[in-house]
Every structure is written in structure tokens, then in C-alpha cells.
Enzyme design. Structure first.
Site: not given
Length: 364
Positions: A100, A196
Site C-alpha cells: 500500500c 485497515c
RNA sequence: UGGGGCGUCGUCAAGCGGUAAGACACAGGAUUUUGGUUCCUGCAUUCGGAGGUUCGAAUCCUCCCGCCCCAG
């Protein structure tokens, strides 16, 4: 450098800070503002139910900075979620945060900054950069070794890194917490983020839902001799080094040694069998200015986040692969080398490169 | 139905007349920008069942139930 991260941008230049709603990014933004930067915030929405977007709004209000919001759900889904799921399917243990940072978070910050005509970008990572006379940028560990997050950033593009500021790089977590308290920042004291995009920290359920049409099947838990010691509910429920959840009663605990996705076998053994003398890392990349990448060199390697690191010898595997694979031989055997995790190479405090763990070798 | 042995937490297992160790497993929590690790806490008012002896038994006695081994 000045011990507080890389701060050599001219005051007055703007900086776009990635805000997550946590303490770290909030304090990072505050520090930059204190230093005289015109600060703006960017909240990235990944398409999953936001956990702390309201906090982000409060933080921006408290700091009196403009807040931007960008939806990255498309690429996030394509690059991160799919990678995450497919790695588990293949019996490996992914590290979505590294991907990410490399593919989504930092590039999005940079793109948005470009659009806004803002020269600098920043995050709340505990890492530092160092600029050479030639203008190159090196990635360094954060001052707080216990919190060092350079591991998560080892594949951030050089061009992105050269514009990245890490205001927390010279601070400890405790100092950051203290600052947040003093400023009365509207962030929760607790911010265990876990993954997340996974709700309730339950990645197994997440994967079960993701692969609903082609579910993981249960299989055998065996020792090295092939003896069946138990059953598992799918190879995605375990990772190398794992102890809990195996359900095997014995004099001593069992740990996952390896995963065989084809046979759907989970191989377990005793703690002492969990050590490897080295590992093979694939798709190894080097930071532009590291000066590494030769046939053989020395350094240290981290095999997971919060791994203290171990001295090692790095040796190119001459199999014509590109990017190349390296054999990494530890000075002392390391526990639970997990395929799919990153092996990040260091020269002292400096990140020189790294790759993705294919396998550990040389059980001891 | 001859002889011998054994039945203590989900599993293994201490205890051998003085009021149920421990390990593994499991559950919860702490730690943590990945997964895992690690750490902390909890976890048999009860010892196959029923009687009996005793101030007091998982520990001694009797019977019953179940399992194992050797004989057949």
C-alpha cells in the site's frame, strides 16, 4: 540531518500530509505547521467502512488546515486486497502495508500534491531520510528503534521518497503521545490499526467472504514425518511461526513450520525446528543510492516488522531472474521465516533494498 | 468372565489420609500500521459410580461400571 526527520525543504513551501485519524499523522501535521510549512491534509478512502474519518475531520479542524479527501478504492481493491487474498491462497503471508505504501498511499499523496502544486508530502511514519550532496535521498531507520517503520517503506519509489518528509523520524512514540496529549488532539489514545480494510480484525472471515465462491478447504496438520496430528480449517487460517489455534495437546507447544497449498497440509513442529540459517528473497530491489546489488555484500536484514534485525551475508542468485533473487545467510539462525513477508536489507541505519521471502532454509 | 493393571480438567499428568501441582489445548486481555510471536489473566468445590472406615479420603475397604494386558 537535524534529528527530526528531513526538514531541508524551504520554509514557505507547502506540504501535503497524509492523515489517518491516528495520533501519529496528527502530530506529524502539527509539527510541520509549527515549523512554518503551509500544511494541508489528505485523507485517503480505500472503499472500506472508514474507522476514523471523523477523527481526521476533527484533527484538521483543530490544526486549522484544509482537508482533502481522495477515493483510492479502485486501485486499492485491485492492488492490495487482491494481492492480500491471493497470497493467502498460495500459502504465503502477505504484507499489505508495504504494498500500500509503495503503490497506493505514497503515490496518491504525490499525485495529489502535484495537482495542487505542492512540493512536499509527508506521513506519520517513524523513519528518516537523508539527502546527499548529489541530491539523492536515502531511507533511514527512525530514531526510536522499537518503532522504526522503515521496513514498511523499503519499496517506496526514489522519486517519491525525495519529496517525503517524516516529521516523527527523530521522535519516540512516547514523545509523540505526550505531544498529542498536550495539544489535546482529538485522536483516540488507542490506535491498534491491524489491517485497515479488514473489519473486526478478523482477516479469516474476510478471506472466507472474498473466496466465497471457491472456499478454502480444510486439511491435515502433520508433523515432518507426515503423521497427522490434527485438522485445520483452511491454510489461510495459519502462518509460519504460529502457535495458537492448532488445537494439538502435547507436552510442548507446536508451531507452524510450513504450508503446502497443493496438498492443503499444514506442517508443524517444535520451537527449535522453527529456526532457519537463511532465506531466499525474490524480486529484490535496491534503493538508487544504496550502492548495493553486487554479487555479495554484508549488512543486516529484517525479516518482519519489529524484528531487531540480524547480521547477514547477501548473495545474488544467478538464475537470470529480473528483478533478481538473493540468498541471505544469517549470522545466527532466525525464528519463523515466513514466505510472503518482506526481507529488508540494511547497511547500519540505511535501507539498501529488499525483497520478498520465498522460503527459509537450513533448519537447525 | 482365570490372572494382572488402570480409571484425577478437552489432552497428558502430579498427588499415596489432611483438605486437587504443572504442561499442552482453550478463552479473554496487553503489546502491534501486516500476519505470527511474546507477555498477563482465567480455566476440576472436585478426583468413573454407590456405599463404608475416619475428626478428616482422590488417597484405605466393599460392591458396581468402563478400559487395557496376559492367558484362552
Amino acid at each position: 540531518m537535524n534529528g527530526s526527520g528531513n526538514m531541508d525543504g524551504k520554509k514557505g513551501d507547502g506540504v501535503l500530509v497524509g492523515l489517518s485519524g491516528g495520533v501519529d499523522s496528527a502530530v506529524a501535521a502539527w509539527i510541520l505547521k509549527e515549523r512554518g510549512y503551509p500544511v494541508e491534509g489528505l485523507y485517503l478512502h480505500n472503499g472500506f467502512p472508514p474507522r476514523s474519518e471523523s477523527n481526521v475531520v476533527k484533527v484538521a479542524a483543530k490544526l486549522a488546515i484544509p482537508l482533502h479527501r481522495r477515493d483510492v478504492s479502485g486501485p486499492f481493491d485491485k492492488e492490495i486486497v487482491r494481492y492480500f487474498a491471493e497470497e493467502y491462497r498460495a500459502g504465503r503471508t502477505p504484507n499489505p502495508c508495504i504494498r500500500c505504501n509503495r503503490d497506493i498511499k505514497i503515490p496518491a499523496l504525490r499525485n495529489e500534491a502535484d495537482r495542487m502544486g505542492v512540493p512536499w508530502i509527508a506521513t506519520g511514519h517513524y523513519a528518516r531520510t537523508e539527502r546527499t550532496e548529489a541530491g539523492d535521498t536515502a531511507l533511514l531507520k527512525g530514531k526510536d528503534e522499537k518503532k522504526d517503520q522503515s521496513y514498511f517503506l523499503f519499496q517506496v519509489a526514489d522519486d517519491d521518497l525525495s519529496r517525503l518528509l517524516f516529521p516523527l523520524g527523530g521522535l519516540t512514540k512516547e514523545e509523540v503521545r505526550e505531544m498529542a496529549r498536550r495539544l489535546d488532539l482529538p485522536v483516540s489514545e488507542k490506535e491498534s490499526q491491524e489491517i485497515c480494510f479488514v473489519p473486526d480484525d478478523d482477516y479469516v472471515s474476510f478471506l472466507n467472504a472474498f473466496f466465497a465462491g471457491d472456499p478454502f478447504l480444510p486439511g491435515a496438520i502433520r508433523d515432518r514425518r507426515g503423521r497427522v496430528l490434527g485438522r485445520h480449517r483452511g491454510i489461510h487460517t495459519v502462518t509460519v511461526g504460529q502457535r495458537r489455534g492448532l488445537g494439538i495437546a502435547s507436552e510442548k507447544p507446536y508451531y507452524v513450520l510450513a504450508i503446502d497449498p497443493e496438498a492443503r497440509d499444514v506442517i508443524v513442529g517444535r520451537e527449535e525446528e522453527l529456526f532457519s540459517r537463511g532465506l531466499v528473497a525474490r524480486a529484490v530491489t535496491f534503493r538508487e543510492i544504496s550502492g548495493k546489488g553486487g554479487q555479495v555484500f554484508e549488512g543486516t536484514v529484517k525479516i518482519r516488522y519489529r524484528h531487531p534485525g540480524v547480521s547477514a551475508t547477501f548473495q545474488l542468485v544467478n538464475d537470470g531472474e529480473s528483478p533478481p533473487a538473493f540468498r541471505v545467510l544469517f549470522r545466527t539462525p532466525q525464528k519463523a521465516v515466513a514466505p510472503g513477508q518482506a526481507a529488508v536489507f540494511y547497511d547500519g541505519n540505511r535501507v539498501v533494498g529488499g525483497g520478498w521471502i520465498e522460503e527459509g532454509f537450513g533448519e537447525s
